[in-house]
Write a protein that holds these residues in place. Structure first.
Motif, mmCIF file in Angstrom:
data_model
loop_
_atom_site.group_PDB
_atom_site.id
_atom_site.type_symbol
_atom_site.label_atom_id
_atom_site.label_comp_id
_atom_site.label_asym_id
_atom_site.label_seq_id
_atom_site.Cartn_x
_atom_site.Cartn_y
_atom_site.Cartn_z
ATOM 1 N N SER A 27 0.822 -1.119 0.088
ATOM 2 C CA SER A 27 0.212 0.019 0.146
ATOM 3 C C SER A 27 0.785 1.381 0.075
ATOM 4 C CB SER A 27 -0.922 0.003 1.285
ATOM 5 O OG SER A 27 -1.494 1.436 1.152
ATOM 6 N N THR A 28 0.417 2.173 -0.991
ATOM 7 C CA THR A 28 1.084 3.634 -0.797
ATOM 8 C C THR A 28 0.327 4.421 0.275
ATOM 9 O OG1 THR A 28 -0.224 4.386 -2.570
ATOM 10 C CG2 THR A 28 1.731 3.482 -3.146
ATOM 11 N N ARG A 29 -0.491 3.962 0.947
ATOM 12 C CA ARG A 29 -1.284 4.828 1.904
ATOM 13 C C ARG A 29 -1.068 4.162 3.180
ATOM 14 N NH1 ARG A 29 -7.004 4.237 -0.039
ATOM 15 N NH2 ARG A 29 -6.513 2.142 0.272
ATOM 16 N N PRO A 30 -0.247 4.904 4.154
ATOM 17 C CA PRO A 30 -0.109 4.292 5.579
ATOM 18 C C PRO A 30 -1.524 3.824 6.235
ATOM 19 C CG PRO A 30 1.450 6.265 5.069
ATOM 20 C CD PRO A 30 0.597 6.043 4.034
ATOM 21 N N GLY A 31 -1.317 2.837 6.735
ATOM 22 C CA GLY A 31 -2.472 2.275 7.406
ATOM 23 C C GLY A 31 -3.721 1.905 6.738
ATOM 24 N N GLN A 32 -3.592 1.844 5.582
ATOM 25 C CA GLN A 32 -4.821 1.331 4.569
ATOM 26 C C GLN A 32 -4.449 0.307 3.801
ATOM 27 O OE1 GLN A 32 -7.567 4.390 3.119
ATOM 28 N NE2 GLN A 32 -6.151 6.024 4.076
ATOM 29 N N ARG A 33 -5.243 -0.531 3.322
ATOM 30 C CA ARG A 33 -4.749 -1.406 2.468
ATOM 31 C C ARG A 33 -4.671 -1.024 1.025
ATOM 32 N NH1 ARG A 33 -9.122 -2.651 -1.416
ATOM 33 N NH2 ARG A 33 -11.226 -1.810 -0.829
ATOM 34 N N ALA A 34 -3.819 -1.911 0.267
ATOM 35 C CA ALA A 34 -3.532 -1.343 -1.039
ATOM 36 C C ALA A 34 -4.816 -1.494 -2.103
ATOM 37 C CB ALA A 34 -2.695 -2.722 -1.662
ATOM 38 N N ASN A 35 -5.039 -0.393 -2.627
ATOM 39 C CA ASN A 35 -5.925 -0.110 -3.451
ATOM 40 C C ASN A 35 -5.847 -0.706 -5.070
ATOM 41 O OD1 ASN A 35 -4.736 1.965 -4.602
ATOM 42 N ND2 ASN A 35 -5.767 3.462 -3.810
ATOM 43 N N THR A 36 -6.839 -0.497 -5.911
ATOM 44 C CA THR A 36 -6.683 -0.811 -7.430
ATOM 45 C C THR A 36 -5.284 -0.446 -7.926
ATOM 46 O OG1 THR A 36 -8.965 -1.041 -7.486
ATOM 47 C CG2 THR A 36 -7.399 -0.919 -9.468
ATOM 48 N N ALA A 37 -5.161 1.007 -7.562
ATOM 49 C CA ALA A 37 -4.094 1.760 -8.224
ATOM 50 C C ALA A 37 -2.503 1.078 -7.740
ATOM 51 C CB ALA A 37 -3.992 3.187 -7.802
ATOM 52 N N ASP A 38 -2.565 0.634 -6.501
ATOM 53 C CA ASP A 38 -1.362 0.183 -5.663
ATOM 54 C C ASP A 38 -1.249 -1.250 -6.668
ATOM 55 O OD1 ASP A 38 -1.017 2.310 -3.745
ATOM 56 O OD2 ASP A 38 -2.113 1.250 -2.368
ATOM 57 N N THR A 39 -2.078 -2.095 -6.753
ATOM 58 C CA THR A 39 -2.075 -3.390 -7.305
ATOM 59 C C THR A 39 -1.473 -3.104 -8.815
ATOM 60 O OG1 THR A 39 -4.279 -3.587 -7.861
ATOM 61 C CG2 THR A 39 -3.808 -4.322 -5.771
ATOM 62 N N LEU A 40 -2.187 -2.314 -9.341
ATOM 63 C CA LEU A 40 -1.285 -2.194 -10.876
ATOM 64 C C LEU A 40 -0.043 -1.899 -10.848
ATOM 65 C CD1 LEU A 40 -4.794 -0.534 -12.222
ATOM 66 C CD2 LEU A 40 -4.023 -2.516 -12.605
ATOM 67 N N ILE A 41 -0.073 -0.878 -10.226
ATOM 68 C CA ILE A 41 1.719 -0.327 -10.168
ATOM 69 C C ILE A 41 2.267 -1.384 -9.445
ATOM 70 C CG2 ILE A 41 3.456 1.124 -9.054
ATOM 71 C CD1 ILE A 41 1.013 3.174 -8.703
ATOM 72 N N GLY A 42 2.052 -2.468 -8.651
ATOM 73 C CA GLY A 42 2.737 -3.406 -8.211
ATOM 74 C C GLY A 42 2.894 -4.443 -9.313
ATOM 75 N N TRP A 43 2.052 -4.552 -10.006
ATOM 76 C CA TRP A 43 1.939 -5.666 -11.217
ATOM 77 C C TRP A 43 3.156 -5.274 -11.976
ATOM 78 C CZ3 TRP A 43 0.937 -4.620 -16.554
ATOM 79 C CH2 TRP A 43 0.891 -6.082 -17.352
ATOM 80 N N ALA A 44 3.206 -3.941 -12.485
ATOM 81 C CA ALA A 44 4.015 -3.399 -13.321
ATOM 82 C C ALA A 44 5.693 -3.650 -12.695
ATOM 83 C CB ALA A 44 3.927 -2.096 -13.901
#
Length: 312
Positions: free
Chosen positions: A213-230
């Motif tokens: 996650s790029t947001r401290p204290g919150q779960r990864a969102n769609t944007a985080d998972t797409l960036i992580g995939w790349a």
């Protein structure tokens, strides 16, 4: 006919075409009428200003209080006549996209995670596409390290999955079930993420990513998972075609995020589909009008962000 999704072909994003598509959507009579039902008046202004207005106005459709999960969205009884009209307008705004790929081959198929039943629906649908002859080099399931709650734990047991710790674990178990995978061949860990791989399967290499996650204290969102995939599985080449699998009513906002984060950055093609009627019937619960309005709000934010990226 519902609005088409913004275009994103391989070889470099056509920013003008994407901006025009979003402008037509946000200034549409359908969105204007929908806002009017909630005492809002769509401004006669350039698209960027209309998008900013719509993003602010859409707070009237925030039924999650900024923190609730989708299944905890508040319900409002609008009465049968108004409710029917609201749902018709939302349908015309095209939150659901297509339910079938336009091609029979993609370089990458990416399945987005979510709630337990809908994740299994997306994986089930993807497995049927592959069994019916869809070709790809890689299949990836994306999720977060969000812990399952008691309701989802009970549903996992009822469905024969056993204990499922996180959203990403659930994606992995779904892929293992429907693609008949053994345990992963390789596994990598990092700060707040993990990546597991099954290389050279009959459908291509299979990956599951629990994104950071790029947001401290919150779960990864769609944007985080797409960036992580790349970052962990990609990056896609400019000539690549990526098929994103999700479901109605999340198609539009997740497509816009993928076009902005992947298509604009890497030049790859992005096509996004929702699951078909068979998977919807088996796995998808009927959504309330407030849930649909909530995801219209998400689509507005994603459209605003994509428009800004294309016109900067």
């Amino acid at each position: 006919m519902p609005f088409a999704l913004p275009p994103c072909e391989p070889g470099g994003l056509d920013r003008a075409a994407v901006a025009a598509s979003i402008a037509a959507w946000v200034t549409s009579p359908e969105l204007a009428e929908l806002a009017a039902h909630f005492d809002g008046e769509l401004p006669d202004a350039p698209p960027a200003e209309v998008l900013e207005w719509a993003a602010g106005f859409s707070a009237v459709w925030d039924f999650r209080g900024g923190v609730k999960e989708r299944f905890d969205t508040a319900r409002v009884d609008y009465g049968p006549e108004l409710d029917g009209r609201l749902r018709a307008l939302i349908h015309e705004l095209g939150l659901g996209g297509r339910d079938q790929p336009s091609r029979d081959a993609y370089d990458h198929v990416v399945v987005l995670g979510g709630g337990i039943r809908i994740t299994l629906g997306r994986v089930d649908y993807t497995a049927r596409l592959l069994a019916d002859g869809l070709h790809t080099r890689t299949v990836a399931g994306l999720g977060s390290l969000r812990r399952r709650d008691d309701r989802e734990d009970r549903e996992a047991v009822r469905l024969g999955l056993g204990t499922v710790d996180t959203e990403a674990d659930m994606v992995m178990m779904g892929l293992q079930r429907y693609l008949q995978l053994p345990g992963p061949t390789t596994e990598h860990h990092g700060d707040g993420w993990w990546h597991r791989t099954w290389p050279a399967r009959p459908v291509g290499d299979v990956h599951v990513l629990a994104a950071a996650s790029t947001r401290p204290g919150q779960r990864a969102n769609t944007a985080d998972t797409l960036i992580g995939w790349a970052e962990h599985i990609g990056p896609p080449a400019p000539s690549d075609r990526v098929l994103l699998v999700t479901n109605d009513p999340y198609v539009r906002h997740q497509h816009c995020d993928a076009v902005r984060l992947l298509g604009a950055r890497y030049g790859c093609g992005i096509e996004t589909v929702g699951i078909d009627a068979k998977a919807m019937e088996e796995w998808h619960r009927p959504l309330s009008t407030t849930e649909l309005l909530q995801d219209l709000r998400s689509a507005i934010f994603a459209s605003r962000n994509l428009y800004a990226a294309c016109t900067a």
